[in-house]
Design a protein around this motif. Structure first.
Motif, PDB file in Angstrom:
ATOM      1  N   UNK A   1       0.828  -1.216   0.000  1.00 28.54           N
ATOM      2  CA  UNK A   1       0.000   0.000   0.000  1.00 28.54           C
ATOM      3  C   UNK A   1       0.859   1.261   0.000  1.00 28.54           C
ATOM      4  N   UNK A   2       1.650   1.415  -1.037  1.00 27.10           N
ATOM      5  CA  UNK A   2       2.558   2.549  -1.143  1.00 27.10           C
ATOM      6  C   UNK A   2       1.826   3.882  -1.066  1.00 27.10           C
ATOM      7  N   UNK A   3       2.455   4.823  -0.374  1.00 27.68           N
ATOM      8  CA  UNK A   3       1.983   6.199  -0.313  1.00 27.68           C
ATOM      9  C   UNK A   3       3.144   7.061  -0.796  1.00 27.68           C
ATOM     10  N   UNK A   4       3.017   7.609  -2.000  1.00 32.83           N
ATOM     11  CA  UNK A   4       4.081   8.393  -2.625  1.00 32.83           C
ATOM     12  C   UNK A   4       3.882   9.868  -2.331  1.00 32.83           C
ATOM     13  N   UNK A   5       4.942  10.512  -1.846  1.00 32.42           N
ATOM     14  CA  UNK A   5       4.872  11.960  -1.663  1.00 32.42           C
ATOM     15  C   UNK A   5       4.981  12.625  -3.031  1.00 32.42           C
TER      16      UNK A   5
ATOM     17  N   UNK B   1       6.431 -10.837  15.930  1.00 30.37           N
ATOM     18  CA  UNK B   1       5.967 -10.360  14.634  1.00 30.37           C
ATOM     19  C   UNK B   1       5.839  -8.847  14.725  1.00 30.37           C
ATOM     20  N   UNK B   2       6.509  -8.157  13.815  1.00 30.26           N
ATOM     21  CA  UNK B   2       6.524  -6.690  13.827  1.00 30.26           C
ATOM     22  C   UNK B   2       5.904  -6.203  12.525  1.00 30.26           C
ATOM     23  N   UNK B   3       4.828  -5.433  12.651  1.00 28.42           N
ATOM     24  CA  UNK B   3       4.198  -4.795  11.498  1.00 28.42           C
ATOM     25  C   UNK B   3       4.364  -3.294  11.680  1.00 28.42           C
ATOM     26  N   UNK B   4       4.835  -2.632  10.640  1.00 28.50           N
ATOM     27  CA  UNK B   4       5.099  -1.209  10.756  1.00 28.50           C
ATOM     28  C   UNK B   4       4.982  -0.509   9.417  1.00 28.50           C
ATOM     29  N   UNK B   5       5.026   0.794   9.476  1.00 26.98           N
ATOM     30  CA  UNK B   5       5.085   1.611   8.270  1.00 26.98           C
ATOM     31  C   UNK B   5       6.557   1.981   8.074  1.00 26.98           C
ATOM     32  N   UNK B   6       7.104   1.575   6.933  1.00 33.50           N
ATOM     33  CA  UNK B   6       8.498   1.892   6.616  1.00 33.50           C
ATOM     34  C   UNK B   6       8.543   3.070   5.652  1.00 33.50           C
ATOM     35  N   UNK B   7       9.696   3.720   5.619  1.00 35.26           N
ATOM     36  CA  UNK B   7       9.888   4.855   4.727  1.00 35.26           C
ATOM     37  C   UNK B   7      11.111   4.612   3.857  1.00 35.26           C
ATOM     38  N   UNK B   8      10.899   4.693   2.539  1.00 38.03           N
ATOM     39  CA  UNK B   8      11.992   4.631   1.572  1.00 38.03           C
ATOM     40  C   UNK B   8      12.126   6.010   0.938  1.00 38.03           C
ATOM     41  N   UNK B   9      13.349   6.349   0.606  1.00 30.80           N
ATOM     42  CA  UNK B   9      13.581   7.570  -0.144  1.00 30.80           C
ATOM     43  C   UNK B   9      14.007   7.139  -1.537  1.00 30.80           C
ATOM     44  N   UNK B  10      13.245   7.569  -2.532  1.00 33.88           N
ATOM     45  CA  UNK B  10      13.591   7.299  -3.928  1.00 33.88           C
ATOM     46  C   UNK B  10      14.444   8.461  -4.422  1.00 33.88           C
TER      47      UNK B  10
END
Length: 189
Positions: free
Chosen positions: A84-88, A144-153
């Motif tokens: 469920x990507x959220x793109x800035x 079990x760890x569920x989280x929101x991760x952040x990638x920088x493109x």
């Protein structure tokens, strides 16, 4: 005539943005899939290459492999979930193009020795990984760890203007080594 020119510029700009966001979505899916499958070579292929000026690619690969496979105290397994990507907004800053991407992520840590205080361990992961959903499984002796991760493109001259990625480190040290304060501020990091 002016109206036709402005419409043409708007059309070209829209087409360029559309192609850019579509290529970004494709590459982000590739990066997520490589991580979920623990395909270390593909992960490194999609990593922002300036990171390798700080740490050679092979050294980084060994660290990643040891983190996931070579630790005698626990094993880490990535769990494929719908990202469920959220793109800035895509931003051009000082000749580089950036996009901050937030997505769902999950991993399971299976421990060798019995966890004596599961609540303390889950609380530790909640705070250190900024994860709200951390659960202990007594039968598997796992977390079990569920989280929101952040990638920088990032796309720039070093990537031949192709999208590459960095995971945002919680303490910001990596970002400080690779990017200016101006870039970090404009990206909200």
């Amino acid at each position: 005539m002016k109206k036709i020119f402005y419409l043409f510029v708007l059309f070209v700009s829209t087409q360029m943005f559309s192609q850019n966001i579509e290529s970004l979505k494709t590459k982000a899916n590739q990066a997520y899939k490589a991580s979920a499958e623990m395909d270390f070579d593909k992960i490194l292929e999609l990593t922002y290459p300036k990171l390798f000026s700080i740490m050679p690619k092979e050294s980084l690969k060994e660290i990643i492999k040891q983190t996931f496979e070579g630790n005698p105290e626990f094993k880490i397994k990535m769990i494929a979930v719908e990202p469920n990507f959220n793109f800035s907004e895509i931003k051009k800053i000082d000749g580089q193009t950036f996009c901050v991407i937030k997505h769902n992520n999950a991993l399971e840590m299976v421990f060798t020795n019995k966890i004596s205080d599961p609540n303390a361990v889950t609380d530790l992961f909640k705070s250190s990984m900024k994860a709200d959903d951390v659960t202990y499984n007594a039968e598997k002796n796992s977390i079990l760890i569920k989280l929101i991760s952040t990638m920088i493109a990032v796309a720039d001259d070093s990537t031949k203007n192709e999208w590459t990625f960095l995971n945002n480190d919680n303490d910001g040290q990596l970002m400080t080594l690779l990017f200016s304060e101006k870039i970090k501020k404009e990206l909200g990091l």
